[in-house]
Enzyme design. Structure first.
Site, PDB file in Angstrom:
ATOM      1  N   ASN A   1       0.846  -1.195   0.000  1.00 32.51           N
ATOM      2  CA  ASN A   1       0.000   0.000   0.000  1.00 32.51           C
ATOM      3  C   ASN A   1       0.876   1.238   0.000  1.00 32.51           C
ATOM      4  O   ASN A   1       2.105   1.145   0.003  1.00 32.51           O
ATOM      5  CB  ASN A   1      -0.978  -0.027   1.188  1.00 32.51           C
ATOM      6  CG  ASN A   1      -0.244  -0.088   2.523  1.00 32.51           C
ATOM      7  OD1 ASN A   1       0.485   0.830   2.891  1.00 32.51           O
ATOM      8  ND2 ASN A   1      -0.451  -1.184   3.253  1.00 32.51           N
TER       9      ASN A   1
ATOM     10  N   ASP B   1      -4.200  -6.532   4.873  1.00 30.03           N
ATOM     11  CA  ASP B   1      -5.232  -7.444   5.384  1.00 30.03           C
ATOM     12  C   ASP B   1      -5.119  -8.831   4.775  1.00 30.03           C
ATOM     13  O   ASP B   1      -5.505  -9.822   5.400  1.00 30.03           O
ATOM     14  CB  ASP B   1      -6.623  -6.877   5.084  1.00 30.03           C
ATOM     15  CG  ASP B   1      -6.905  -5.600   5.853  1.00 30.03           C
ATOM     16  OD1 ASP B   1      -6.474  -5.510   7.021  1.00 30.03           O
ATOM     17  OD2 ASP B   1      -7.540  -4.696   5.294  1.00 30.03           O
TER      18      ASP B   1
ATOM     19  N   ASP C   1      -4.306 -10.401  12.759  1.00 25.39           N
ATOM     20  CA  ASP C   1      -4.510  -9.046  13.262  1.00 25.39           C
ATOM     21  C   ASP C   1      -3.509  -8.800  14.395  1.00 25.39           C
ATOM     22  O   ASP C   1      -3.693  -9.275  15.516  1.00 25.39           O
ATOM     23  CB  ASP C   1      -5.943  -8.883  13.762  1.00 25.39           C
ATOM     24  CG  ASP C   1      -6.300  -7.442  14.076  1.00 25.39           C
ATOM     25  OD1 ASP C   1      -5.428  -6.730  14.608  1.00 25.39           O
ATOM     26  OD2 ASP C   1      -7.440  -7.038  13.785  1.00 25.39           O
TER      27      ASP C   1
END
Length: 417
Positions: free
Chosen positions: A224, A293, A322
């Site tokens: 990202n 994710d 997570d």
């Protein structure tokens, strides 16, 4: 060449820059300029040896004030005591460069010239306006390693001085090793840290920053646009606030903040392993990283080729663990602060994360509007409501935001503990 934006980190601070003899005096000129640009009110004092390497005229031009070169120079001093007047009301003395000779003088309490006399005359009691002494050594590697120098440095530390550096690398004599004076930018960062409030003194802080990279094949991957700038700014701000800081960084091209321990990782799994191995030993965890994710279920052994095919290869994904939730679920978790980088409905998504992961605080920001930029605006979300940083809803540079956020977290941490 364009100059970096001026940040008034030392606005309102009164500093004395003291120079002893050494080739590193050329760096002191740039340090003087940086201190003035940072807002400091600066006075300069030079030993005879320092004047062999750089002129008082240069330092006067850069500081904008007369330079003191002798204890007998009474010009401008009604009481003929420049060594006293320089330190009264000062916030710190910065001795840069500090030669082996000057360090020996200070360790022995000698005061037969203006620099050592000024350092000796500084107030030491908090109730009388404590004036810290920040010492930046500069000398040949053998001189630095000599037992006498190390004894003298240890004595300075025992007497309350803060030793900044030295650095290692090429030396003017042609040798390589420890003893170089820190570069001016590094010294400025250390000086700002030394003069900052310490609401996190004695605390240990673990911070994640940047993106993760999830490999598809040996040359491609999913990632990202996170630059890591906010996380790195938080690491610097936490260190300034007195914390011992460990920074787990994804693949970014940023310099490590001074005094911060850095662990470099690539994937979400590597970041999780690094964090979980350290989380229990820290009192505060700030999860700034934009962790992917999803990751490819299978890693191709070789680069996936087109081979004339019109159809893209099928890419099966699996969910990453997570990290923040795992840390928050530890039997004795640190105080956990999450970040929510969203593209819409910031407050709602941040609050959902707060509740779902059972966190005391989530910091929201609009990712597409801030990734890669030097400024940002934050929204603090907790069980009691929401709070904007800056308070007026405008934007601020990320280091300014980081300092404000660290101060807010320190307040909450003190209450929680």
């Amino acid at each position: 060449m364009s100059l970096a934006p001026v940040r008034p980190d030392l606005a309102g601070k009164r500093l004395v820059l003291a120079l002893s003899g050494g080739i590193a005096c050329y760096k002191a000129a740039e340090l003087c300029r940086l201190l003035v640009r940072s807002g400091a009110e600066l006075r300069v004092v030079m030993s005879d040896g320092a004047q062999r390497f750089i002129t008082p005229t240069t330092l006067q031009a850069l500081s904008g004030r007369p330079v003191v070169t002798s204890q007998w120079d009474a010009s401008g001093e009604a009481n003929a005591m420049p060594h006293i007047n320089l330190t009264r009301g000062a916030d710190a003395i910065v001795l840069a460069p500090a030669s082996a000779e000057m360090i020996a003088r200070l360790a022995q309490g000698r005061s037969d010239e203006i620099v050592s006399l000024t350092c000796l005359a500084r107030p030491l009691a908090t109730g009388h306006g404590l004036v810290p002494l920040l010492v930046a050594p500069a000398m040949n590697r053998e001189m630095w390693a000599h037992p006498a120098t190390q004894r003298n440095v240890a004595q300075l530390r025992a007497d309350g001085a803060l030793v900044l550096g030295p650095d290692a690398g090429d030396q003017a004599c042609g040798e390589i090793g420890d003893g170089r004076m820190l570069e001016p930018e590094a010294l400025l960062e250390d000086i700002v840290a030394a003069l900052s409030l310490k609401p996190l003194a004695g605390r240990s802080v673990l911070i994640t920053a940047g993106p993760t990279f999830e490999a598809i094949d040996p040359v491609r991957g999913l990632t990202n646009r996170s630059s890591g700038k906010m996380g790195f700014a938080l690491a610097r701000a936490a260190r300034e606030a007195g914390a011992t800081v460990t920074l787990v960084a994804g693949p970014v091209h940023l310099d490590t903040p001074r005094g911060v321990a850095r662990v470099d990782v690539q994937s979400a799994q590597q970041m999780q392993d690094a964090v979980l191995a350290r989380a229990a030993a820290h009192e505060l965890f700030i999860a700034t990283a934009a962790v992917a994710d999803w990751r490819p279920l299978q890693l191709a052994e070789h680069k996936i080729k087109k081979n004339g095919k019109k159809q893209p290869p099928a890419l099966e994904l699996t969910e990453n663990a997570d990290i923040l939730a795992a840390v928050a679920a530890l039997p004795r978790p640190p105080f956990c602060v999450g970040f929510a980088a969203e593209s819409e409905n910031l407050a709602a998504h941040a609050r959902e994360k707060l509740v779902r992961k059972k966190l005391p605080l989530v910091v929201g920001n609009l990712g597409p509007a801030t990734f890669g930029r030097d400024d940002n605006a934050l929204l603090l979300v907790d069980a009691d409501g929401e709070q904007s940083l800056p308070a007026d809803g405008s934007q601020a540079d990320k280091l300014t935001l980081a300092r404000a956020l660290v101060a807010e977290i320190a307040r909450r941490l003190a209450v929680a503990r």
